[in-house]
Motif scaffolding. Structure first.
Motif: not given
Lengths: 137, 92
Positions: A4-5, A7-13, A67
């Motif tokens: 989950e984290t 995918s969140a990192d990827t989305v932010i990137d 971040r």
């Protein structure tokens, strides 16, 4: 790693990458506008793109990439100062451009300042020539 | 992905800076040159932002705040003086 984290990192990137590319394209749009538009007023219109929206997108991308929370107020200060100071220089450049006739009057759809200039010239008693009256002020 | 973004934005910002410099070089009036110099300053600020975002440091942040604070002084001063110069040359 927790998926989950990740995918969140990827989305932010991805979001910050899109913002950086669009913010850089704002600069390119301003350069194209500077090269292709016919007179000073239209070039001023093009020049505001990287100064306000481009800077906003890039600061947002920077805040996403760092971040941390404490950078956001500093980024907000940078953007707000830009918002406060850009109209000052735009006003001065635009006024100097209008006074020194750096514009094509046939390209304007309305010229609201001309009526004001004529009225002020009449009130101040400098004669019929409104341009001379405004230049001396 | 960040390396791709860095490449794309480098190319785009280089083209934009080239366009602004061309306008500075052949701008018909002084005000056009001042406006193009403002755009060039905005492009430099954008490059600082992208460098900080891609490499994840904040060394240039204070420089960016200072640029956004006092970047308008130059164009205000030049606009002031171009008004004066054209006035005199037209009245004389």
């Amino acid at each position: 790693m927790n998926p989950e984290t990740f995918s969140a990192d990827t989305v932010i990137d991805a979001v910050s990458a899109v913002f950086m590319v669009v913010g850089a394209l704002m600069s390119l749009a301003a350069a194209v506008g500077l090269l292709r538009f016919p007179d000073l007023m239209t070039r001023m219109h093009a020049a505001t793109k990287p100064q306000v929206l481009g800077l906003f997108l890039l600061l947002f991308a920077l805040g996403l990439q760092m971040r941390t929370w404490w950078v956001w107020p500093v980024l907000g200060v940078a953007w707000i100062f830009q918002l406060l100071t850009v109209p000052v220089s735009a006003h001065m450049v635009g006024r100097a451009g209008y006074r020194t006739k750096h514009l094509h009057p046939e390209l304007l759809s309305t010229d609201e300042l001309e009526a004001v200039v004529q009225q002020a010239a009449g009130k101040r008693g400098f004669g019929d020539d409104g341009d001379a009256a405004t230049d001396r002020r | 992905m960040m390396q791709l973004v860095l490449t794309v934005t480098t190319v785009v910002l280089s083209l934009a800076a080239g366009g602004a410099i061309i306008r500075i070089a052949r701008g018909p009036s002084l005000l056009d040159r001042v406006l193009a110099a403002d755009v060039l300053l905005a492009i430099v600020g954008a490059a600082l932002c992208i460098d900080m975002a891609v490499n994840r440091h904040l060394n240039n942040l204070m420089l960016l705040v200072a640029v956004s604070l006092i970047g308008f002084v130059g164009s205000v001063t030049v606009a002031r003086f171009v008004a004066d110069r054209r006035e005199k040359s037209r009245e004389s």
